[in-house]
Design a protein around this motif. Structure first.
Motif, PDB file in Angstrom:
ATOM      1  N   THR A 233      49.162  25.016 -88.427  1.00 50.84           N
ATOM      2  CA  THR A 233      47.784  25.384 -88.778  1.00 50.84           C
ATOM      3  C   THR A 233      47.614  25.678 -90.259  1.00 50.84           C
ATOM      4  N   SER A 234      48.730  25.927 -90.975  1.00 50.91           N
ATOM      5  CA  SER A 234      48.666  26.221 -92.415  1.00 50.91           C
ATOM      6  C   SER A 234      49.735  25.411 -93.130  1.00 50.91           C
ATOM      7  N   PRO A 235      49.450  24.162 -93.463  1.00 50.35           N
ATOM      8  CA  PRO A 235      50.439  23.302 -94.122  1.00 50.35           C
ATOM      9  C   PRO A 235      50.997  23.966 -95.388  1.00 50.35           C
ATOM     10  N   GLY A 236      52.316  23.872 -95.521  1.00 52.66           N
ATOM     11  CA  GLY A 236      52.985  24.480 -96.665  1.00 52.66           C
ATOM     12  C   GLY A 236      53.524  25.864 -96.375  1.00 52.66           C
ATOM     13  N   LYS A 237      53.025  26.522 -95.329  1.00 54.24           N
ATOM     14  CA  LYS A 237      53.510  27.852 -94.965  1.00 54.24           C
ATOM     15  C   LYS A 237      54.744  27.717 -94.077  1.00 54.24           C
ATOM     16  N   ILE A 238      55.846  28.342 -94.484  1.00 57.42           N
ATOM     17  CA  ILE A 238      57.100  28.248 -93.748  1.00 57.42           C
ATOM     18  C   ILE A 238      57.249  29.483 -92.851  1.00 57.42           C
ATOM     19  N   CYS A 239      57.487  29.254 -91.569  1.00 58.21           N
ATOM     20  CA  CYS A 239      57.681  30.330 -90.589  1.00 58.21           C
ATOM     21  C   CYS A 239      59.121  30.311 -90.088  1.00 58.21           C
ATOM     22  N   GLU A 240      59.512  31.396 -89.441  1.00 61.28           N
ATOM     23  CA  GLU A 240      60.852  31.491 -88.857  1.00 61.28           C
ATOM     24  C   GLU A 240      60.737  31.946 -87.409  1.00 61.28           C
ATOM     25  N   LYS A 241      61.619  31.420 -86.579  1.00 61.85           N
ATOM     26  CA  LYS A 241      61.629  31.816 -85.166  1.00 61.85           C
ATOM     27  C   LYS A 241      63.040  31.665 -84.616  1.00 61.85           C
ATOM     28  N   ARG A 242      63.425  32.609 -83.753  1.00 61.05           N
ATOM     29  CA  ARG A 242      64.730  32.550 -83.095  1.00 61.05           C
ATOM     30  C   ARG A 242      64.650  31.553 -81.937  1.00 61.05           C
ATOM     31  N   MET A 243      65.552  30.548 -81.971  1.00 65.22           N
ATOM     32  CA  MET A 243      65.534  29.510 -80.940  1.00 65.22           C
ATOM     33  C   MET A 243      66.947  29.157 -80.498  1.00 65.22           C
ATOM     34  N   LEU A 244      67.010  28.494 -79.332  1.00 66.15           N
ATOM     35  CA  LEU A 244      68.263  27.925 -78.844  1.00 66.15           C
ATOM     36  C   LEU A 244      68.275  26.443 -79.215  1.00 66.15           C
TER      37      LEU A 244
END
Length: 297
Positions: A233-244
């Motif tokens: 939804t916000s190009p250029g914004k980097i997010c982080e998430k815990r994943m398998l």
């Protein structure tokens, strides 16, 4: 009772039977002795207090209590002995109460621990079963889906990009817990994510994931990782998430990474069933039921 001299009167209750009025019909108790004193005071035409005081003095005389107390007071050895045994009895009672409390607490904690362990084991078995089901399905798709294989080996083309987006969407919709699917075609500097435009290796937001994909073994599944990704939804914004993260490889430059959302997966494992007409059964390798929500199994 009317003709018995006052100096010969003692009071008692015949427990558990013969309860005095007004408690007649219920189980008798020493607490009801006041009703006997009141009735006797009515018969003797004196106050209940006088009856109680007289009965107390008569008890002292009949059981020789005053003389016994006098001997204790005058005999220091006897007095000390009585006090010592009283203290010992109180200490033993206190120790017994403490030990009983500790043992009961340990037993309760042990029962809770056993119950928690069983719940953890059942959750672990359930999560392992779900992950195996996902991995088997994804492995079959990876090895037999022509579009996936073409995306990993052939140069980029707009038509192949659209076909790959459809294939990735189908994988993500097959399991609610799958958050992202990446196809790494590093020989042709293309990384498909199911979105357009595709990434080059240099522009991909998670370089650590690229390094991991390059050097991991052919099939490496369910590795917990902190994934960096671009917010849709916000190009250029980097997010982080815990994943398998599960990686399926053809070679060091051609691989598919399937990312399972850890929070969504835990919610799936721990969520109560909303389908009363369905059940879940977990079997071991010998076909024996380990756990089941079906009461008939």
């Amino acid at each position: 009772a009317r003709i018995i001299p006052m100096e010969r009167i003692l009071l008692e209750t015949d427990s558990p039977y013969l309860s005095p009025v007004p408690m007649r019909g219920s189980r008798n108790s020493p607490a009801y002795i006041k009703y006997i004193a009141e009735k006797l005071a009515e018969i003797k035409d004196v106050s209940p207090e006088q009856i109680c005081n007289t009965a107390l003095n008569n008890a002292y005389n009949f059981f020789n209590i005053k003389e016994f107390l006098s001997q204790i007071k005058s005999n220091r050895f006897l007095k000390n002995t009585v006090i010592t045994y009283t203290i010992i009895a109180c200490a033993l009672f206190l120790a017994f109460s403490c030990i009983t409390t500790v043992l009961m607490s340990k037993a309760a904690i042990r029962q809770l621990t056993d119950a928690e362990q069983k719940m953890l084991e059942q959750a672990e078995n359930t999560s392992e079963s779900i992950l195996k089901n996902i991995n088997y399905s994804i492995t079959d798709t990876f090895e037999n889906n022509k579009t996936i294989q073409d995306a990993l080996l052939k140069p980029y083309s707009p038509i192949l990009s659209l076909q790959t987006a459809d294939a990735i969407s189908a994988i993500k919709h097959s399991f609610d817990t799958i958050d992202k699917v990446y196809l790494f075609n590093m020989s042709n500097d293309v990384i498909y994510t199911g979105e357009t435009p595709v990434y080059s290796i240099e522009d991909f937001p998670d370089q650590e994931l690229i390094s991991y994909v390059r050097y991991v073994s052919k099939y490496d599944v369910n590795k917990p990782m902190l994934i960096k990704y671009e917010d849709e939804t916000s190009p250029g914004k980097i997010c982080e998430k815990r994943m398998l993260v599960s990686v399926y490889k053809i070679d060091s430059s051609s691989a598919m990474a399937v990312l399972i959302d850890s929070d969504a997966f835990n919610s799936l494992v721990n969520a109560p069933s909303t389908h009363t007409n369905q059940s879940m059964t977990i079997l071991n390798s010998d076909g024996i039921v380990i756990s089941s929500t079906d009461d008939t199994l």
